[in-house]
Design a protein around this motif. Structure first.
Motif, PDB file in Angstrom:
ATOM      1  N   PRO A 282       0.799  -1.234   0.000  1.00  0.00           N
ATOM      2  CA  PRO A 282       0.000   0.000   0.000  1.00  0.00           C
ATOM      3  C   PRO A 282       0.836   1.292   0.000  1.00  0.00           C
ATOM      4  N   PRO A 283       1.929   1.398   0.817  1.00  0.00           N
ATOM      5  CA  PRO A 283       2.719   2.642   0.777  1.00  0.00           C
ATOM      6  C   PRO A 283       3.271   2.934  -0.621  1.00  0.00           C
ATOM      7  N   MET A 284       3.626   1.876  -1.339  1.00  0.00           N
ATOM      8  CA  MET A 284       4.152   2.037  -2.697  1.00  0.00           C
ATOM      9  C   MET A 284       3.064   2.581  -3.625  1.00  0.00           C
ATOM     10  N   GLU A 285       1.861   2.035  -3.507  1.00  0.00           N
ATOM     11  CA  GLU A 285       0.729   2.500  -4.326  1.00  0.00           C
ATOM     12  C   GLU A 285       0.371   3.942  -3.988  1.00  0.00           C
ATOM     13  N   GLN A 286       0.429   4.256  -2.670  1.00  0.00           N
ATOM     14  CA  GLN A 286       0.120   5.633  -2.247  1.00  0.00           C
ATOM     15  C   GLN A 286       1.142   6.623  -2.802  1.00  0.00           C
ATOM     16  N   ARG A 287       2.421   6.231  -2.783  1.00  0.00           N
ATOM     17  CA  ARG A 287       3.476   7.105  -3.326  1.00  0.00           C
ATOM     18  C   ARG A 287       3.248   7.335  -4.823  1.00  0.00           C
ATOM     19  N   LEU A 288       2.920   6.271  -5.543  1.00  0.00           N
ATOM     20  CA  LEU A 288       2.685   6.406  -6.988  1.00  0.00           C
ATOM     21  C   LEU A 288       1.493   7.316  -7.259  1.00  0.00           C
ATOM     22  N   GLU A 289       0.398   7.129  -6.508  1.00  0.00           N
ATOM     23  CA  GLU A 289      -0.802   7.952  -6.703  1.00  0.00           C
ATOM     24  C   GLU A 289      -0.521   9.423  -6.385  1.00  0.00           C
ATOM     25  N   TYR A 290       0.242   9.658  -5.324  1.00  0.00           N
ATOM     26  CA  TYR A 290       0.594  11.034  -4.936  1.00  0.00           C
ATOM     27  C   TYR A 290       1.380  11.721  -6.055  1.00  0.00           C
ATOM     28  N   LEU A 292       1.489  10.853  -9.263  1.00  0.00           N
ATOM     29  CA  LEU A 292       0.631  11.005 -10.452  1.00  0.00           C
ATOM     30  C   LEU A 292      -0.333  12.174 -10.282  1.00  0.00           C
ATOM     31  N   ASP A 293      -0.908  12.307  -9.097  1.00  0.00           N
ATOM     32  CA  ASP A 293      -1.831  13.430  -8.831  1.00  0.00           C
ATOM     33  C   ASP A 293      -1.111  14.770  -9.008  1.00  0.00           C
ATOM     34  N   THR A 294       0.111  14.847  -8.477  1.00  0.00           N
ATOM     35  CA  THR A 294       0.887  16.093  -8.580  1.00  0.00           C
ATOM     36  C   THR A 294       1.221  16.397 -10.033  1.00  0.00           C
ATOM     37  N   ILE A 295       1.701  15.397 -10.764  1.00  0.00           N
ATOM     38  CA  ILE A 295       2.085  15.569 -12.168  1.00  0.00           C
ATOM     39  C   ILE A 295       0.886  16.024 -13.002  1.00  0.00           C
ATOM     40  N   CYS A 296      -0.252  15.379 -12.804  1.00  0.00           N
ATOM     41  CA  CYS A 296      -1.452  15.716 -13.583  1.00  0.00           C
ATOM     42  C   CYS A 296      -2.019  17.077 -13.179  1.00  0.00           C
ATOM     43  N   GLN A 297      -1.942  17.368 -11.892  1.00  0.00           N
ATOM     44  CA  GLN A 297      -2.473  18.641 -11.385  1.00  0.00           C
ATOM     45  C   GLN A 297      -1.740  19.838 -11.988  1.00  0.00           C
ATOM     46  N   VAL A 298      -0.429  19.730 -12.156  1.00  0.00           N
ATOM     47  CA  VAL A 298       0.344  20.859 -12.693  1.00  0.00           C
ATOM     48  C   VAL A 298       0.472  20.809 -14.218  1.00  0.00           C
ATOM     49  N   GLY A 299      -0.141  19.814 -14.854  1.00  0.00           N
ATOM     50  CA  GLY A 299      -0.220  19.784 -16.316  1.00  0.00           C
ATOM     51  C   GLY A 299       1.001  19.223 -17.020  1.00  0.00           C
ATOM     52  N   LEU A 332       9.170   8.049  -8.467  1.00  0.00           N
ATOM     53  CA  LEU A 332       8.735   6.660  -8.656  1.00  0.00           C
ATOM     54  C   LEU A 332       8.056   6.497 -10.012  1.00  0.00           C
ATOM     55  N   VAL A 333       7.349   7.530 -10.465  1.00  0.00           N
ATOM     56  CA  VAL A 333       6.701   7.479 -11.792  1.00  0.00           C
ATOM     57  C   VAL A 333       7.759   7.326 -12.877  1.00  0.00           C
ATOM     58  N   LEU A 350      13.698  11.730  -2.535  1.00  0.00           N
ATOM     59  CA  LEU A 350      12.496  12.566  -2.403  1.00  0.00           C
ATOM     60  C   LEU A 350      11.945  13.013  -3.752  1.00  0.00           C
ATOM     61  N   PHE A 351      10.668  12.807  -3.968  1.00  0.00           N
ATOM     62  CA  PHE A 351       9.985  13.278  -5.180  1.00  0.00           C
ATOM     63  C   PHE A 351       9.935  14.801  -5.205  1.00  0.00           C
ATOM     64  N   GLU A 352       9.780  15.416  -4.027  1.00  0.00           N
ATOM     65  CA  GLU A 352       9.612  16.875  -3.943  1.00  0.00           C
ATOM     66  C   GLU A 352      10.842  17.645  -4.409  1.00  0.00           C
TER      67      GLU A 352
END
Length: 553
Positions: A282-290, A292-299, A332-333, A350-352
């Motif tokens: 689950p932590p791995m899936e959560q990291r991927l979703e986070y 992806l959400d950030t990437i898609c949100q900023v276009g 991770l993406v 860190l992704f950030e």
């Protein structure tokens, strides 16, 4: 304040940002070279130079800015002969959104006026007025202490009254203050390969081409105050805002079963995660979703699809791709898509650091390719997105501390031995500036008081340090535009025939365009770097010569 470089827009974005930061209104323009006939004709004038006149155009709005880019690009790609030239046919096609000034003494109308041919001057002025519109054509007067300028100004004021064309006062600015004229003269020698001792060297006949104060300008044109007021009118008519907030990415061609780049990216990333890991928690899936959400949100979904596509192409065709470099390895993406080969979870990256939702800027994915086959990847990108949409990127060599001393010393006529001696006094540290070198090296300080020649060498070197010296092609930079290049960026062609953008990497990023680093690495260079890292980590000395390079291990 307006920037009207000769024939190019190299500094437009940097100028825009700096003017805004100083709470000045930036006006982007260009002093064009207009061919006497067709831009495709390569004729010379009696003095052996190209046959052209000067013309100043300023961008009033976005359409004018696009036309400015098209005109400047065509000057290099279609009309280059001594200078990047346009012609009246091109002006007729790209006049919308521009405000035109008749230019300095080298303008068509001023030249005719100076020759006393008022009938031809009236005809030429009428052509420009009708093309750009009565509201957006001005006769331009200047006073740098050159007698011909005063003659032309008097006649242009008369012509303006007769034809009901407004007249505006301007001042050529080639340096900041009057004291800089000395360094500028040396710079002209550097640019033309001459020395200050050459009698036939190119020089300005005045020290007045500096940024004058309002009071100085008012004093120069006290007999015609309306020409000063008109400078404000011109400024008010120019209202260009560069879009530095929007990312301008090319459209990635999607498979028919997907309606959005975001949906396709999510599918590829989730499939890739399954290939990369035997067990997904689950932590791995959560990291991927986070991520992806950030990437898609900023276009930036298109960006990741584009990078994944050409790295995938390279691997399919046996072209070595680097494992990942810089902050991109923290995504991770990127790992799931096969863009990088470094597991960010294993190394707690860190992704950030790569893409921070709190401080959004274009993510930077630098890709290393096998040097010998890097060109194949660029060719693939050219074919996929169209040759009209892809370009290599310009870079500007600047006069660093040692280099500027050598250049100035050469222009002053110093011997090679003296050039070398003074240049070597500057410490070879990274980022060393001349002013810091003078503070830390007593012998350099003494030179400023030794004699006038050495004092002038140091004085002019300090004034010119950091200025752009030449343009070249960035070793790795490639731009992919969302459409035809000249709708987004001006294009440059070097004397060697290399075609690049006129904007450098930093300027391209500021206007939201997709720039990629396609760095080509030689296999032996990579091996040496890797061995040096191993050597430092283990404390062992590794002799490259003793390693059998044909051994697959």
């Amino acid at each position: 304040i307006a920037l009207t470089d000769h024939g190019n827009l190299f500094g437009a974005v940097e100028f825009y940002d700096n003017a805004k930061a100083a709470e000045l209104k930036p006006i982007i323009g260009c002093e064009l070279y207009v061919a006497h006939g067709s831009r495709t004709e390569k004729t010379r004038t009696a003095d052996g130079k190209g046959a052209y006149d000067h013309l100043v155009v300023l961008a009033r709005n976005r359409e004018g800015y696009r036309n400015l880019m098209r005109l400047s690009s065509a000057g290099y790609l279609e009309g280059f002969h001594y200078k990047p030239r346009v012609d009246k046919e091109l002006l007729s096609r790209h006049a919308e959104g521009l405000l035109c000034l008749s230019a300095c003494l080298r303008g068509e109308v001023p030249q005719l006026v100076l020759a006393g041919d008022m009938e031809a001057a009236e005809k030429a002025a009428a052509w420009y007025r009708d093309l750009f519109g009565r509201e957006f054509y001005y006769l331009e007067v200047q006073d740098h202490g050159i007698p011909d300028e005063r003659t032309v100004a008097t006649r242009l004021l008369e012509l303006g009254k007769r034809m009901d064309i407004p007249v505006v006062a301007t001042n050529d600015c080639h340096y900041l203050s009057r004291e800089d004229s000395e360094a500028h003269e040396v710079l002209l020698c550097i640019q033309t390969g001459k020395t200050m001792n050459d009698a036939d060297r190119f020089r300005f006949g005045t020290d007045q081409v500096y940024v004058k104060s309002p009071e100085e300008m008012e004093a120069l044109f006290s007999g015609a105050p309306e020409v000063i007021r008109n400078s404000l009118t011109v400024a008010e008519k120019c209202d260009l805002t560069l879009d530095t907030e929007r990312v301008q990415l090319p459209e990635f061609p999607l498979p028919p079963e997907f309606s959005s780049a975001e949906g396709y990216l999510r599918t590829l990333a989730k499939e890739g995660l399954k290939r990369r890991f035997d067990r997904i928690d689950p932590p791995m899936e959560q990291r991927l979703e986070y991520e992806l959400d950030t990437i898609c949100q900023v276009g930036y979904a298109q960006y990741f699809l584009i990078v994944r596509d050409f790295t995938d192409y390279a691997r399919r065709n046996g072209i070595a791709v680097g494992p990942g470099r810089g902050s991109a390895a923290g995504s991770l993406v990127s790992y799931a898509l096969g863009i990088t080969d470094i597991d960010p979870l294993k190394f707690d990256l860190l992704f950030e650091r790569f893409l921070n939702p709190e401080r959004i800027s274009m993510p930077d994915i630098d890709i290393d390719f096998d040097y010998e086959h890097r060109g194949k990847v660029i060719e693939y990108v050219l074919e996929k997105y169209g040759r009209e949409s892809v370009s290599q990127i310009i870079t500007f060599g600047t006069m660093a501390a040692r280099a500027v001393i050598r250049d100035v010393a050469r222009a002053l006529g110093l011997s090679f031995a003296d050039q070398d001696r003074v240049a070597k006094l500057v410490p070879g540290e990274l980022g060393m500036t001349l002013s810091r070198a003078i503070e830390t090296v007593p012998e350099l300080r003494r030179l400023t008081k030794q004699d006038e020649t050495m004092a002038k060498l140091i004085r002019c070197s300090l004034a010119l340090e950091g200025l752009a010296r030449h343009a070249s092609t960035h070793a790795a930079g490639v731009l992919i535009a969302p459409g035809k290049l000249t709708d987004y960026v001006p294009i440059y062609r070097s004397s060697k025939g290399d075609v690049t953008t006129q904007f450098d990497m930093t300027s391209l990023e500021r206007v939201g365009l997709l720039k990629m680093d396609f760095l080509g690495l030689r296999t032996l260079t990579v091996l040496k770097d890797a061995l040096q890292l191993i050597s430092r980590a283990t404390g062992e000395t590794i002799d490259l010569k003793k390693i059998p390079l044909d051994d697959p291990k």
